[in-house]
Design a protein around this motif. Structure first.
Motif, PDB file in Angstrom:
ATOM      1  N   PRO A 125       0.840  -1.205   0.000  1.00 22.32           N
ATOM      2  CA  PRO A 125       0.000   0.000   0.000  1.00 22.32           C
ATOM      3  C   PRO A 125       0.874   1.254   0.000  1.00 22.32           C
ATOM      4  O   PRO A 125       2.067   1.205   0.317  1.00 22.32           O
ATOM      5  N   CYS A 126       0.282   2.356  -0.364  1.00 19.76           N
ATOM      6  CA  CYS A 126       0.987   3.635  -0.338  1.00 19.76           C
ATOM      7  C   CYS A 126       1.237   4.039   1.115  1.00 19.76           C
ATOM      8  O   CYS A 126       0.324   4.021   1.945  1.00 19.76           O
TER       9      CYS A 126
ATOM     10  N   THR B  41       3.759   5.201  -8.853  1.00 15.02           N
ATOM     11  CA  THR B  41       2.683   6.181  -8.765  1.00 15.02           C
ATOM     12  C   THR B  41       1.562   5.652  -7.898  1.00 15.02           C
ATOM     13  O   THR B  41       1.137   4.500  -8.053  1.00 15.02           O
ATOM     14  N   CYS B  42       1.090   6.478  -6.969  1.00 14.00           N
ATOM     15  CA  CYS B  42      -0.113   6.147  -6.208  1.00 14.00           C
ATOM     16  C   CYS B  42      -1.291   6.822  -6.916  1.00 14.00           C
ATOM     17  O   CYS B  42      -1.319   8.043  -7.055  1.00 14.00           O
TER      18      CYS B  42
ATOM     19  N   VAL C 257       4.371  10.494  -6.568  1.00 15.73           N
ATOM     20  CA  VAL C 257       5.238   9.726  -7.463  1.00 15.73           C
ATOM     21  C   VAL C 257       6.638   9.645  -6.851  1.00 15.73           C
ATOM     22  O   VAL C 257       7.163  10.646  -6.349  1.00 15.73           O
ATOM     23  N   TRP C 258       7.238   8.447  -6.892  1.00 18.07           N
ATOM     24  CA  TRP C 258       8.589   8.249  -6.401  1.00 18.07           C
ATOM     25  C   TRP C 258       9.350   7.359  -7.383  1.00 18.07           C
ATOM     26  O   TRP C 258       8.740   6.600  -8.148  1.00 18.07           O
ATOM     27  N   HIS C 259      10.670   7.401  -7.328  1.00 19.39           N
ATOM     28  CA  HIS C 259      11.445   6.385  -8.015  1.00 19.39           C
ATOM     29  C   HIS C 259      11.281   5.088  -7.229  1.00 19.39           C
ATOM     30  O   HIS C 259      11.055   5.091  -6.015  1.00 19.39           O
ATOM     31  N   GLN C 260      11.385   3.954  -7.920  1.00 22.12           N
ATOM     32  CA  GLN C 260      11.135   2.666  -7.273  1.00 22.12           C
ATOM     33  C   GLN C 260      12.033   2.447  -6.056  1.00 22.12           C
ATOM     34  O   GLN C 260      11.579   1.949  -5.020  1.00 22.12           O
TER      35      GLN C 260
END
Length: 224
Positions: A182-183, A201-202, A208-211
């Motif tokens: 989950p986010c 991406t949520c 948004v984040w890099h993995q």
């Protein structure tokens, strides 16, 4: 949901479909029965316009001599140099047959796919008519039979050939993968990662984040 007299022919596959409170999908409203909404029509038209390039790529992949926009076929070597890709060869034949079926019902001359792409508005409006098609036989092989198809059937059939071509040619767009985690911001399990960009991406809170950053932030031990 607003009540409409007619729904897009695509139904639950409609590009502009809506979902009711009881979780049923409905096609977008259209003025004429058995027609396509604007979103589905434009999407199908765009697919059909790609068939010319698809045909060239498939013919090359199959090793089959191809007719260049109605011109003479190029003679092949008497000794086959590469194995024929049967999936590509089958699809080349399908494009030839389907485009020939409908081009003869449209104004203009030239390569069938060019005639069709130049008359998409006319094509989609063709009335129901009897056409001859190949159908699988229960004992194997194919039989010729007659069926009734209209312009919408023609547009959907041609557009489907482009979708098949992208799969055979390996040109399908890369899809985002859904993550089980989950986010960590909103707590919703609505998170995907792009295979191409590695961005997470949520789709609930739109962060948004890099993995790698998402993995660090989503793992309390790593973040400590």
């Amino acid at each position: 949901m607003e009540t409409v007299e007619h729904e897009c022919r695509q139904g639950r596959r409609c590009k502009a479909r809506t979902r009711t409170a009881d979780d049923h999908w409905h096609g977008a409203g259209v003025e004429k029965p058995e027609s396509l909404c604007r979103a589905c029509e434009q999407s199908a038209f765009a697919d059909i316009r790609e068939l010319g390039d698809d045909y060239s790529l498939l013919a090359a992949a199959s090793g089959k001599p191809q007719s260049q926009r109605g011109g003479p076929k190029v003679s092949g070597s008497s000794e086959p140099s590469i194995p024929i890709n049967l999936a590509a060869d089958t699809l080349v034949t399908a494009i030839e047959e389907e485009s020939a079926r409908w081009a003869r019902r449209l104004p203009g001359e030239g390569w069938e796919l060019t005639v069709i792409s130049s008359n998409l508005g006319v094509l989609v409006g063709l009335p129901p008519q009897r056409v001859t098609v190949w159908a699988p036989h229960p004992d194997g092989g194919d039989d010729i039979r007659e069926t009734v198809m209209d312009g919408v059937d023609a547009v959907l059939a041609l557009a489907a050939l482009h979708q098949r071509a992208t799969k055979v040619l390996g040109l399908e767009p890369e899809r985002d993968q859904k993550l089980d985690e989950p986010c960590h911001v909103c707590g919703w399990a609505a998170v995907t990662v792009s295979v191409k960009t590695q961005l997470v991406t949520c789709h609930r809170c739109h962060n948004v984040w890099h993995q790698d950053e998402f993995s660090r932030l989503n793992n309390p031990l790593a973040a400590a």
